[in-house]
Write a protein that holds these residues in place. Sequence first.
Motif, PDB file in Angstrom:
ATOM      1  N   THR A  26       1.881  -1.082   9.508  1.00  0.00           N
ATOM      2  CA  THR A  26       2.928  -0.153   9.922  1.00  0.00           C
ATOM      3  C   THR A  26       4.241  -0.895  10.159  1.00  0.00           C
ATOM      4  OG1 THR A  26       1.993  -0.382  12.142  1.00  0.00           O
ATOM      5  CG2 THR A  26       1.477   1.623  10.949  1.00  0.00           C
ATOM      6  N   VAL A  84       5.925  -2.371   7.782  1.00  0.00           N
ATOM      7  CA  VAL A  84       6.771  -2.260   6.585  1.00  0.00           C
ATOM      8  C   VAL A  84       7.109  -0.791   6.366  1.00  0.00           C
ATOM      9  CG1 VAL A  84       5.867  -4.342   5.502  1.00  0.00           C
ATOM     10  CG2 VAL A  84       4.792  -2.170   5.013  1.00  0.00           C
ATOM     11  N   PRO A  85       8.301  -0.534   5.806  1.00  0.00           N
ATOM     12  CA  PRO A  85       8.749   0.863   5.667  1.00  0.00           C
ATOM     13  C   PRO A  85       8.179   1.550   4.425  1.00  0.00           C
ATOM     14  CG  PRO A  85      10.465  -0.621   4.918  1.00  0.00           C
ATOM     15  CD  PRO A  85       9.366  -1.501   5.413  1.00  0.00           C
ATOM     16  N   LEU A 135       1.600   4.372   4.602  1.00  0.00           N
ATOM     17  CA  LEU A 135       0.283   3.744   4.488  1.00  0.00           C
ATOM     18  C   LEU A 135      -0.465   4.254   3.256  1.00  0.00           C
ATOM     19  CD1 LEU A 135      -0.786   3.829   8.254  1.00  0.00           C
ATOM     20  CD2 LEU A 135      -0.073   1.840   6.930  1.00  0.00           C
ATOM     21  N   LYS A 136      -0.287   5.513   2.932  1.00  0.00           N
ATOM     22  CA  LYS A 136      -0.992   6.067   1.771  1.00  0.00           C
ATOM     23  C   LYS A 136      -0.532   5.350   0.496  1.00  0.00           C
ATOM     24  CE  LYS A 136      -2.562  10.434   3.336  1.00  0.00           C
ATOM     25  NZ  LYS A 136      -2.643  11.773   3.529  1.00  0.00           N
ATOM     26  N   THR A 170      -5.353  -1.150   9.547  1.00  0.00           N
ATOM     27  CA  THR A 170      -3.896  -1.077   9.661  1.00  0.00           C
ATOM     28  C   THR A 170      -3.386  -1.965  10.773  1.00  0.00           C
ATOM     29  OG1 THR A 170      -3.944   1.216   8.911  1.00  0.00           O
ATOM     30  CG2 THR A 170      -1.959   0.487  10.046  1.00  0.00           C
ATOM     31  N   GLU A 171      -2.455  -2.835  10.437  1.00  0.00           N
ATOM     32  CA  GLU A 171      -1.862  -3.712  11.459  1.00  0.00           C
ATOM     33  C   GLU A 171      -1.004  -2.898  12.413  1.00  0.00           C
ATOM     34  OE1 GLU A 171      -2.318  -7.454  12.038  1.00  0.00           O
ATOM     35  OE2 GLU A 171      -1.938  -6.065  13.705  1.00  0.00           O
ATOM     36  N   PHE A 172      -0.983  -3.371  13.673  1.00  0.00           N
ATOM     37  CA  PHE A 172      -0.267  -2.657  14.698  1.00  0.00           C
ATOM     38  C   PHE A 172       1.239  -2.817  14.557  1.00  0.00           C
ATOM     39  CE2 PHE A 172      -4.051  -1.269  16.112  1.00  0.00           C
ATOM     40  CZ  PHE A 172      -4.845  -2.124  16.858  1.00  0.00           C
ATOM     41  N   ILE A 173       1.958  -1.885  15.150  1.00  0.00           N
ATOM     42  CA  ILE A 173       3.397  -1.780  14.932  1.00  0.00           C
ATOM     43  C   ILE A 173       4.196  -2.714  15.833  1.00  0.00           C
ATOM     44  CG2 ILE A 173       3.928   0.062  16.599  1.00  0.00           C
ATOM     45  CD1 ILE A 173       5.442   1.477  14.320  1.00  0.00           C
ATOM     46  N   MET A 174       3.583  -3.182  16.919  1.00  0.00           N
ATOM     47  CA  MET A 174       4.333  -3.977  17.891  1.00  0.00           C
ATOM     48  C   MET A 174       4.822  -5.275  17.261  1.00  0.00           C
ATOM     49  SD  MET A 174       1.489  -2.358  19.304  1.00  0.00           S
ATOM     50  CE  MET A 174       0.265  -3.434  20.011  1.00  0.00           C
TER      51      MET A 174
END
Lengths: 238, 106
Positions: free
Chosen positions: B10, B12-13, B16-17, B39-43
């Motif tokens: 999350t 990268v802009p 995910l799909k 999925t890697e975390f956004i922090m």
Amino acid sequence: MNSFISPEETELTERFLRDGYIIAPAEDEEALQYLHELVAPTDEGLTPQNLNECRLQVIAKLNDSDKSRLAYFCLAQNLLFTLIGSGLAMQKKFNLSIQLPHDGTSLLPVHADSWAGDSPYQLVLWASFCDCTRTKSMFILPPSEPFTVEGSSEDVYQRIKDRVKFLDVKYGEVVVFNPTLPHGNRVNEEEGTRWTINCRFKNLWSPYEKKGPGTDFEPITLRAASKIGMSYEHPKRI
Amino acid sequence: MSILKGYNSTKVPVPLKVQNLVIRDYCDRNHHTLLLPNTEFIMPGTYMILEDFRTLDCDGIVAYSMFTAPRELWLSLGKEVHFALENHVLPQDRESCDMIWKLCAS
């Protein structure tokens, strides 16, 4: 600030904010029965090797049924209206969790949905098709408990394991919980397989973050004022 | 043919799909078996999911892109890492990957 929320809803809200979850009886028996028949939970022939294939088959049945999302919403409609509001969006697809006893292959390590780009404005409705207790259930860290996210997810869990709460949920009950709190599951050390489904709900107009309308959510209760606002245009000059 | 654990992010802009489509296409073209992506975390600065991959039992990782985590972290994992978007594999393509990282850093 004045609140016009009724005393009953206020109590429910305060309890939810304090604990991070509410466990309540399913509001619609027929809906629960319908979903139970779709999921058809069974231990027979289930092994760690064929578990994922089974899971995918059941998820496909749930997601292909045109009544399943409505049925799921009906399990906790009033609770969701109280905690989120009455203009709702619902996740398009269900998630299904099957946990065989003593099987570590389909664990969900500790996480918060918002860490993965989910909106912090959403709540999760979690329904079980069996009695869940201790490691046969999910755990959640209460809102009052601090935590840090250094290292791996197992490192995070080891630091909080004495403070998490495993939810006691009977078949026929549902859980609405706050997914911005660290939660997950551990290896099922109890008897019997855990079968649970979960799906997310949010206020239609609250921020979607990385999981937007169209890709992940769709409106389920679009109210008149929203319909009017969405199609409104100022009158044009001739 | 390898069994590869998927990794998207999350940070990268890119939806995910779409990341998953790229990962799946890479695996299909190269005849790898894909294990469902985590999925890697956004922090910022947190790579908890990638840290979890250190103890994963599989042939390697397939990441959406080499830019979903810092270079040093990829190199420290001690695992084969496939970058689906750039079509490179560590450690075999280390030189090419280093060139790309340097070019993008300048």
